[in-house]
Design a protein around this motif. Sequence first.
Motif, mmCIF file in Angstrom:
data_model
loop_
_atom_site.group_PDB
_atom_site.id
_atom_site.type_symbol
_atom_site.label_atom_id
_atom_site.label_comp_id
_atom_site.label_asym_id
_atom_site.label_seq_id
_atom_site.Cartn_x
_atom_site.Cartn_y
_atom_site.Cartn_z
ATOM 1 N N ARG A 5 15.191 -2.308 8.334
ATOM 2 C CA ARG A 5 15.627 -3.150 7.213
ATOM 3 C C ARG A 5 14.496 -3.364 6.217
ATOM 4 N N SER A 6 13.294 -3.597 6.742
ATOM 5 C CA SER A 6 12.135 -3.788 5.873
ATOM 6 C C SER A 6 11.836 -2.519 5.075
ATOM 7 N N SER A 7 11.981 -1.374 5.731
ATOM 8 C CA SER A 7 11.723 -0.090 5.069
ATOM 9 C C SER A 7 12.752 0.199 3.983
ATOM 10 N N VAL A 8 14.015 -0.097 4.275
ATOM 11 C CA VAL A 8 15.064 0.114 3.277
ATOM 12 C C VAL A 8 14.825 -0.785 2.072
ATOM 13 N N LEU A 9 14.478 -2.043 2.325
ATOM 14 C CA LEU A 9 14.228 -2.969 1.219
ATOM 15 C C LEU A 9 13.020 -2.525 0.397
ATOM 16 N N ALA A 10 11.987 -2.003 1.062
ATOM 17 C CA ALA A 10 10.833 -1.469 0.337
ATOM 18 C C ALA A 10 11.263 -0.299 -0.548
ATOM 19 N N GLY A 11 12.135 0.568 -0.016
ATOM 20 C CA GLY A 11 12.645 1.684 -0.814
ATOM 21 C C GLY A 11 13.441 1.198 -2.011
ATOM 22 N N VAL A 40 6.748 -5.331 -2.685
ATOM 23 C CA VAL A 40 6.585 -4.839 -1.316
ATOM 24 C C VAL A 40 5.467 -5.593 -0.610
ATOM 25 N N VAL A 41 4.330 -5.743 -1.270
ATOM 26 C CA VAL A 41 3.181 -6.403 -0.652
ATOM 27 C C VAL A 41 3.453 -7.895 -0.465
ATOM 28 N N HIS A 42 4.043 -8.525 -1.466
ATOM 29 C CA HIS A 42 4.302 -9.967 -1.378
ATOM 30 C C HIS A 42 5.196 -10.304 -0.186
ATOM 31 N N TYR A 43 6.244 -9.517 0.029
ATOM 32 C CA TYR A 43 7.178 -9.786 1.117
ATOM 33 C C TYR A 43 6.778 -9.115 2.439
ATOM 34 N N GLY A 44 5.683 -8.350 2.415
ATOM 35 C CA GLY A 44 5.232 -7.680 3.629
ATOM 36 C C GLY A 44 6.201 -6.615 4.116
ATOM 37 N N LEU A 45 6.811 -5.892 3.180
ATOM 38 C CA LEU A 45 7.783 -4.862 3.527
ATOM 39 C C LEU A 45 7.076 -3.586 3.971
ATOM 40 N N ARG A 46 7.805 -2.730 4.646
ATOM 41 C CA ARG A 46 7.251 -1.485 5.181
ATOM 42 C C ARG A 46 7.458 -0.335 4.197
ATOM 43 N N LEU A 47 6.364 0.108 3.613
ATOM 44 C CA LEU A 47 6.372 1.241 2.695
ATOM 45 C C LEU A 47 5.466 2.316 3.285
ATOM 46 N N TYR A 48 5.895 3.564 3.213
ATOM 47 C CA TYR A 48 5.125 4.661 3.804
ATOM 48 C C TYR A 48 3.661 4.616 3.365
ATOM 49 N N THR A 49 3.420 4.564 2.054
ATOM 50 C CA THR A 49 2.044 4.611 1.565
ATOM 51 C C THR A 49 1.304 3.292 1.743
ATOM 52 N N GLY A 50 2.015 2.218 2.024
ATOM 53 C CA GLY A 50 1.357 0.948 2.316
ATOM 54 C C GLY A 50 1.068 0.791 3.796
ATOM 55 N N PHE A 124 -6.873 -4.493 -0.987
ATOM 56 C CA PHE A 124 -7.213 -5.639 -1.831
ATOM 57 C C PHE A 124 -6.104 -6.693 -1.801
ATOM 58 N N ALA A 125 -4.858 -6.243 -1.886
ATOM 59 C CA ALA A 125 -3.726 -7.179 -1.918
ATOM 60 C C ALA A 125 -3.648 -7.998 -0.636
ATOM 61 N N ARG A 126 -3.996 -7.408 0.481
ATOM 62 C CA ARG A 126 -3.989 -8.144 1.750
ATOM 63 C C ARG A 126 -5.032 -9.262 1.755
ATOM 64 N N LYS A 127 -5.973 -9.182 0.829
ATOM 65 C CA LYS A 127 -6.983 -10.231 0.686
ATOM 66 C C LYS A 127 -6.662 -11.147 -0.487
ATOM 67 N N GLY A 128 -5.431 -11.028 -1.003
ATOM 68 C CA GLY A 128 -4.991 -11.901 -2.087
ATOM 69 C C GLY A 128 -5.443 -11.470 -3.472
ATOM 70 N N GLN A 129 -5.930 -10.239 -3.599
ATOM 71 C CA GLN A 129 -6.403 -9.735 -4.888
ATOM 72 C C GLN A 129 -5.430 -8.657 -5.377
ATOM 73 N N ASN A 130 -4.632 -9.005 -6.376
ATOM 74 C CA ASN A 130 -3.559 -8.102 -6.818
ATOM 75 C C ASN A 130 -3.914 -7.218 -8.013
ATOM 76 N N LEU A 131 -5.062 -7.423 -8.633
ATOM 77 C CA LEU A 131 -5.401 -6.596 -9.798
ATOM 78 C C LEU A 131 -5.430 -5.101 -9.479
ATOM 79 N N PRO A 132 -5.971 -4.690 -8.320
ATOM 80 C CA PRO A 132 -5.918 -3.252 -8.023
ATOM 81 C C PRO A 132 -4.494 -2.702 -7.961
ATOM 82 N N LEU A 133 -3.522 -3.530 -7.568
ATOM 83 C CA LEU A 133 -2.125 -3.087 -7.603
ATOM 84 C C LEU A 133 -1.673 -2.872 -9.041
ATOM 85 N N LEU A 134 -2.033 -3.812 -9.889
ATOM 86 C CA LEU A 134 -1.601 -3.736 -11.286
ATOM 87 C C LEU A 134 -2.224 -2.549 -12.010
ATOM 88 N N PHE A 135 -3.442 -2.187 -11.627
ATOM 89 C CA PHE A 135 -4.098 -1.039 -12.261
ATOM 90 C C PHE A 135 -3.853 0.257 -11.501
#
Length: 194
Positions: A5-11, A40-50, A124-135
């Motif tokens: 379910r987590s993987s489908v939601l990430a997709g 995906v990161v905020h909800y802790g969903l399962r993404l292949y590359t994450g 970085f996002a796991r440490k609460g730093q989202n700028l690398p996601l945005l860039f």
Amino acid sequence: MNTFRSSVLAGICIGIAGFGYLAEKSIIGAVLFAFGLLTVVHYGLRLYTGTAGFIKKNEGGRLLFILFGNIVGCLLVALIARCSPMPLQDTAQKILEGRLAVGPLKGGILAIGCGFIMTTAVTFARKGQNLPLLFGVPLFIMCGFPHCVADAYYYLCVPVPFIADNWLSVLIFYVSIVIGNFIGCNLYRLIWRD
């Protein structure tokens, strides 16, 4: 079932981000694509590359199961995209034609860059730093680094006759970018062991 379910939601999240990119294939669309990974990161969903850069030994089957769920989620959004009056299918076909013109070897090598960026951004996002996601997301898109989940969404949006005529080439290319993403996601572990 929770993983599926987590993987489908990430997709679905990545599919919606891809929908936006197909609607606005520019730097703006690339920046807006970051919505998918942020969600995906905020909800802790399962993404292949994450997930690929953080798996332990003997979890390869689980990783492929996550990818399968991601593809199912992308398929659901691709079905919605087929109802859109925007020329999303044409844009998706141009992306796929460009990918196939590069070829599986070069595509797989380029996919390493995407995997590296994704593991860096998620770390970085796991440490609460989202700028690398945005860039990071616009960076891999603008560099033309294939992302196996985003690409799955694009391929599922392509008109069926094109896929039917080129299914083997698409499959070989897709496998190469899944492998390339995996290598890129694990470059830190392969090169620098902390």
